[in-house]
Design a protein around this motif. Structure first.
Motif, PDB file in Angstrom:
ATOM      1  N   GLY A 155       5.022 -22.117  -7.753  1.00 15.21           N
ATOM      2  CA  GLY A 155       5.532 -20.751  -7.789  1.00 15.21           C
ATOM      3  C   GLY A 155       4.426 -19.749  -8.068  1.00 15.21           C
ATOM      4  N   LEU A 156       3.563 -20.091  -9.006  1.00 14.16           N
ATOM      5  CA  LEU A 156       2.441 -19.195  -9.328  1.00 14.16           C
ATOM      6  C   LEU A 156       1.479 -19.053  -8.152  1.00 14.16           C
ATOM      7  N   SER A 157       1.387 -20.065  -7.313  1.00  9.52           N
ATOM      8  CA  SER A 157       0.530 -19.967  -6.124  1.00  9.52           C
ATOM      9  C   SER A 157       1.061 -18.900  -5.170  1.00  9.52           C
ATOM     10  N   HIS A 158       2.383 -18.789  -5.061  1.00 12.14           N
ATOM     11  CA  HIS A 158       2.980 -17.715  -4.250  1.00 12.14           C
ATOM     12  C   HIS A 158       2.693 -16.350  -4.884  1.00 12.14           C
ATOM     13  N   LEU A 159       2.794 -16.286  -6.210  1.00  7.35           N
ATOM     14  CA  LEU A 159       2.495 -15.032  -6.908  1.00  7.35           C
ATOM     15  C   LEU A 159       1.033 -14.656  -6.724  1.00  7.35           C
ATOM     16  N   LEU A 160       0.153 -15.635  -6.787  1.00 13.81           N
ATOM     17  CA  LEU A 160      -1.275 -15.390  -6.578  1.00 13.81           C
ATOM     18  C   LEU A 160      -1.521 -14.866  -5.159  1.00 13.81           C
ATOM     19  N   ALA A 161      -0.884 -15.483  -4.183  1.00 13.12           N
ATOM     20  CA  ALA A 161      -1.064 -15.048  -2.788  1.00 13.12           C
ATOM     21  C   ALA A 161      -0.544 -13.629  -2.581  1.00 13.12           C
ATOM     22  N   ASP A 162       0.628 -13.326  -3.128  1.00 13.38           N
ATOM     23  CA  ASP A 162       1.159 -11.964  -3.022  1.00 13.38           C
ATOM     24  C   ASP A 162       0.238 -10.972  -3.715  1.00 13.38           C
ATOM     25  N   SER A 163      -0.219 -11.317  -4.892  1.00 15.78           N
ATOM     26  CA  SER A 163      -1.075 -10.407  -5.663  1.00 15.78           C
ATOM     27  C   SER A 163      -2.405 -10.171  -4.952  1.00 15.78           C
ATOM     28  N   TYR A 164      -2.979 -11.223  -4.375  1.00 11.93           N
ATOM     29  CA  TYR A 164      -4.262 -11.070  -3.696  1.00 11.93           C
ATOM     30  C   TYR A 164      -4.098 -10.269  -2.402  1.00 11.93           C
ATOM     31  N   THR A 165      -3.014 -10.515  -1.688  1.00  3.49           N
ATOM     32  CA  THR A 165      -2.763  -9.758  -0.462  1.00  3.49           C
ATOM     33  C   THR A 165      -2.549  -8.279  -0.790  1.00  3.49           C
ATOM     34  N   LEU A 166      -1.815  -8.010  -1.863  1.00  5.39           N
ATOM     35  CA  LEU A 166      -1.621  -6.622  -2.291  1.00  5.39           C
ATOM     36  C   LEU A 166      -2.937  -6.011  -2.748  1.00  5.39           C
ATOM     37  N   TYR A 167      -3.774  -6.792  -3.407  1.00  5.50           N
ATOM     38  CA  TYR A 167      -5.104  -6.318  -3.807  1.00  5.50           C
ATOM     39  C   TYR A 167      -5.890  -5.877  -2.571  1.00  5.50           C
ATOM     40  N   LEU A 168      -5.935  -6.721  -1.552  1.00  4.26           N
ATOM     41  CA  LEU A 168      -6.691  -6.390  -0.337  1.00  4.26           C
ATOM     42  C   LEU A 168      -6.147  -5.135   0.344  1.00  4.26           C
ATOM     43  N   LYS A 169      -4.821  -5.046   0.427  1.00  3.98           N
ATOM     44  CA  LYS A 169      -4.202  -3.891   1.067  1.00  3.98           C
ATOM     45  C   LYS A 169      -4.517  -2.612   0.286  1.00  3.98           C
ATOM     46  N   THR A 170      -4.404  -2.687  -1.034  1.00  2.00           N
ATOM     47  CA  THR A 170      -4.659  -1.521  -1.873  1.00  2.00           C
ATOM     48  C   THR A 170      -6.119  -1.096  -1.773  1.00  2.00           C
TER      49      THR A 170
END
Length: 156
Positions: free
Chosen positions: A18-33
């Protein structure tokens, strides 16, 4: 060496997944931001440029905390674009949208991270994993607040 932190291996693996999904979402949002920080234009340039910088800086710290929690649970953290692409619920930004569309996309991204974190919560609670539950609570609070602040910019 065997991990003996009071959480059975099967539960640690589920929490880490589950945390791997959170990490992926957070990193993708980081890149977009970060992309939007670099490319924003228009009358709100200064405000958005600085706001986006604050947000991507916080996300940079967050991805480290999430990845380190995955490692503490005995799993390996994903760390490639390919892995993140498979795990993330957030779509990458195409081209360079107008400032208001950037804000909308970031609201959607912040809310997606909240939804992902909420999905992990019952798994962490069932495992008796207070450390992960605490991390999730902090992430949820921050992303809900950030989404609210971004939404406020869109009000007429």
């Amino acid at each position: 060496m065997k991990i003996d932190i009071g959480i059975p291996e099967k539960q640690r693996v589920k929490v880490a997944e589950g945390l791997s999904h959170l990490l992926a979402d957070s990193y993708t949002l980081y890149l977009k931001t970060h992309k939007f920080h670099w490319n924003v234009t228009g009358p709100m340039f200064q405000t958005l440029h600085l706001m986006f910088e604050t947000q991507y800086t916080e996300l940079s710290t967050a991805v480290d905390l999430i990845a380190e929690r995955i490692r503490a649970l005995g799993s390996f953290a994903p760390g490639s674009y390919a892995e993140f692409g498979k795990l993330s619920s957030i779509k990458e930004a195409e081209g360079v949208p107008k400032a208001e569309d950037m804000i909308r996309q970031l609201v959607e991204g912040q809310e997606a991270v909240v939804r992902t974190a909420r999905k992990i919560f019952p798994v962490a609670e069932k495992a008796g994993d207070e450390a992960t539950a605490d991390l999730l609570t902090q992430r949820i609070q921050l992303h809900e607040k950030t989404a609210w602040m971004l939404r406020s910019l869109l009000e007429k």
